[in-house]
Write a protein that holds these residues in place. Structure first.
Motif, short mmCIF file in Angstrom:
data_model
loop_
_atom_site.label_atom_id
_atom_site.label_comp_id
_atom_site.label_asym_id
_atom_site.label_seq_id
_atom_site.Cartn_x
_atom_site.Cartn_y
_atom_site.Cartn_z
N MET A 1 0.76 -1.36 -0.22
CA MET A 1 -0.03 -0.13 0.20
C MET A 1 0.91 1.32 -0.12
O MET A 1 0.60 2.24 -0.63
N LEU A 2 2.05 1.38 0.56
CA LEU A 2 2.91 2.64 0.91
C LEU A 2 3.49 2.71 -0.59
O LEU A 2 3.70 3.91 -0.83
N GLU A 3 3.60 1.83 -1.56
CA GLU A 3 4.26 2.06 -2.68
C GLU A 3 3.27 2.87 -3.78
O GLU A 3 3.60 3.54 -4.60
N LEU A 4 1.90 3.11 -3.03
CA LEU A 4 1.23 4.06 -3.80
C LEU A 4 1.30 5.28 -3.49
O LEU A 4 0.86 6.43 -4.37
N LEU A 5 2.05 5.57 -2.50
CA LEU A 5 2.17 7.04 -1.97
C LEU A 5 3.42 7.67 -2.57
O LEU A 5 4.32 6.99 -3.06
N PRO A 6 3.41 8.90 -3.12
CA PRO A 6 4.67 9.45 -3.56
C PRO A 6 5.74 9.47 -2.81
O PRO A 6 5.53 9.87 -1.63
N ALA A 7 6.87 9.38 -3.45
CA ALA A 7 8.24 9.45 -2.36
C ALA A 7 8.16 10.97 -1.96
O ALA A 7 7.76 11.82 -2.73
N LEU A 8 9.12 11.07 -0.92
CA LEU A 8 9.07 12.55 -0.26
C LEU A 8 10.30 12.83 -1.19
O LEU A 8 11.52 12.21 -0.93
N ASN A 9 10.36 14.15 -1.46
CA ASN A 9 11.57 14.91 -2.09
C ASN A 9 12.73 15.24 -0.97
O ASN A 9 12.40 15.12 0.39
N ASP A 10 13.64 16.23 -1.36
CA ASP A 10 14.53 16.68 -0.53
C ASP A 10 13.91 17.90 0.26
O ASP A 10 14.86 18.45 1.38
N HIS A 11 12.79 18.25 0.49
CA HIS A 11 11.82 19.21 1.12
C HIS A 11 11.16 18.29 2.13
O HIS A 11 10.43 19.09 2.88
N ASN A 12 11.07 16.98 2.17
CA ASN A 12 10.54 16.13 2.69
C ASN A 12 8.94 16.34 2.27
O ASN A 12 7.91 16.22 3.27
N LEU A 13 8.52 16.60 1.22
CA LEU A 13 7.18 17.00 0.39
C LEU A 13 7.05 15.93 -0.61
O LEU A 13 8.02 15.57 -1.38
N PRO A 14 5.56 15.55 -1.04
CA PRO A 14 5.44 14.85 -2.11
C PRO A 14 5.32 15.71 -3.27
O PRO A 14 5.07 15.24 -4.42
N TRP A 15 5.27 16.76 -3.26
CA TRP A 15 5.24 17.94 -4.28
C TRP A 15 6.57 18.84 -4.25
O TRP A 15 7.39 18.62 -3.42
N MET A 16 6.87 19.31 -5.11
CA MET A 16 7.92 20.22 -5.58
C MET A 16 8.53 20.92 -4.26
O MET A 16 9.65 21.11 -3.97
N ASP A 17 7.52 21.85 -3.79
CA ASP A 17 7.98 22.76 -2.87
C ASP A 17 6.67 23.00 -1.80
O ASP A 17 5.61 22.63 -2.05
N THR A 18 7.00 23.90 -0.96
CA THR A 18 5.83 23.97 0.14
C THR A 18 4.65 24.91 -0.71
O THR A 18 5.11 25.82 -1.47
N LEU A 19 3.30 24.30 -0.66
CA LEU A 19 2.47 25.19 -1.24
C LEU A 19 1.90 26.10 -0.33
O LEU A 19 1.04 27.03 -0.51
N HIS A 20 1.76 25.63 0.91
CA HIS A 20 1.25 26.62 2.12
C HIS A 20 1.51 27.89 1.99
O HIS A 20 0.28 28.98 2.16
N PRO A 21 2.76 28.20 2.08
CA PRO A 21 3.04 29.84 1.81
C PRO A 21 2.55 30.47 0.72
O PRO A 21 2.06 31.64 0.72
N ILE A 22 2.34 29.84 -0.37
CA ILE A 22 1.88 30.51 -1.73
C ILE A 22 0.49 30.85 -1.38
O ILE A 22 -0.11 31.86 -1.68
N VAL A 23 -0.31 29.96 -0.79
CA VAL A 23 -1.89 30.02 -0.50
C VAL A 23 -2.00 31.18 0.38
O VAL A 23 -2.85 31.98 0.44
N VAL A 24 -1.37 31.03 1.47
CA VAL A 24 -1.30 31.92 2.71
C VAL A 24 -1.07 33.48 2.48
O VAL A 24 -1.63 34.24 3.11
N HIS A 25 -0.13 33.66 1.50
CA HIS A 25 0.38 34.88 1.20
C HIS A 25 -0.93 35.69 0.43
O HIS A 25 -1.21 36.81 0.45
N PHE A 26 -1.82 34.78 -0.31
CA PHE A 26 -2.80 35.24 -0.74
C PHE A 26 -3.81 35.81 0.08
O PHE A 26 -4.55 36.61 -0.05
N VAL A 27 -4.14 34.92 1.06
CA VAL A 27 -5.01 35.16 2.05
C VAL A 27 -4.56 36.44 2.83
O VAL A 27 -5.32 37.28 3.00
N ILE A 28 -3.18 36.59 3.25
CA ILE A 28 -2.75 37.64 3.88
C ILE A 28 -3.16 39.07 3.26
O ILE A 28 -3.55 39.85 3.89
#
Length: 165
Positions: A1-28
């Motif tokens: 089952m774990l092989e279905l999950l994407p591997a974590l990159n060198d940011h310890n994320l399954p996607w390229m970089d953190t997405l939270h700061p991008i969206v949160v700056h929009f909110v701010i």
């Protein structure tokens, strides 16, 4: 089952970089400009600014839930260490609180807009000022997580993987 999950990159994320700061700056930006437009709209008697402010507040409220959910996912993958744990817990709690506060203010603003779209009462402007202050505190906490503790940065993730932190 774990092989279905994407591997974590060198940011310890399954996607390229953190997405939270991008969206949160929009909110701010949208929440703070909503308060500024409300204040200027009332003081300069410019109802058009109040209308723009309402829509900024509405979209900021919708976007904060996306930001909080992304923040929860990224916080769960951050592996905070030392003092970062306490700050991350506070940042998380305040994030959810801000989502609630923004929701209440948006509901209040909707009612006020339906009653009189030409002006706003001073208590609402005071609540907007308090919201702006809380956003400032939240920004400082988020900055500490990144700039002091380096969560999701390549060097900190590497040090954690090597057991140095």
């Amino acid at each position: 089952m774990l092989e279905l999950l994407p591997a974590l990159n060198d940011h310890n994320l399954p996607w390229m970089d953190t997405l939270h700061p991008i969206v949160v700056h929009f909110v701010i930006a949208m929440a703070l400009i909503a308060f500024v437009f409300d204040l200027v709209g009332v003081l300069a008697r410019k109802p058009a600014l109040l209308e723009v402010s309402f829509w900024n507040l509405l979209f900021a409220t919708a976007a904060i839930f996306v930001a909080v959910i992304l923040g929860q996912v990224e916080a769960g993958l951050a592996a905070p260490y030392g003092g970062a744990r306490r700050i991350l817990d506070l940042h998380t709690t305040l994030g959810w609180a801000l989502a609630g506060i923004l929701s209440v203010l948006t509901g209040w603003r909707y009612v006020l807009r339906n009653q009189d779209s030409q002006t706003l009462p001073w208590p609402f402007l005071g609540a907007g000022a308090l919201l702006s202050l809380l956003i400032g505190v939240q920004v400082l906490l988020g900055d500490q997580l990144i700039w002091t503790y380096g969560l999701h940065t390549v060097k900190v993730v590497a040090a954690m993987r090597e057991g140095l932190i």
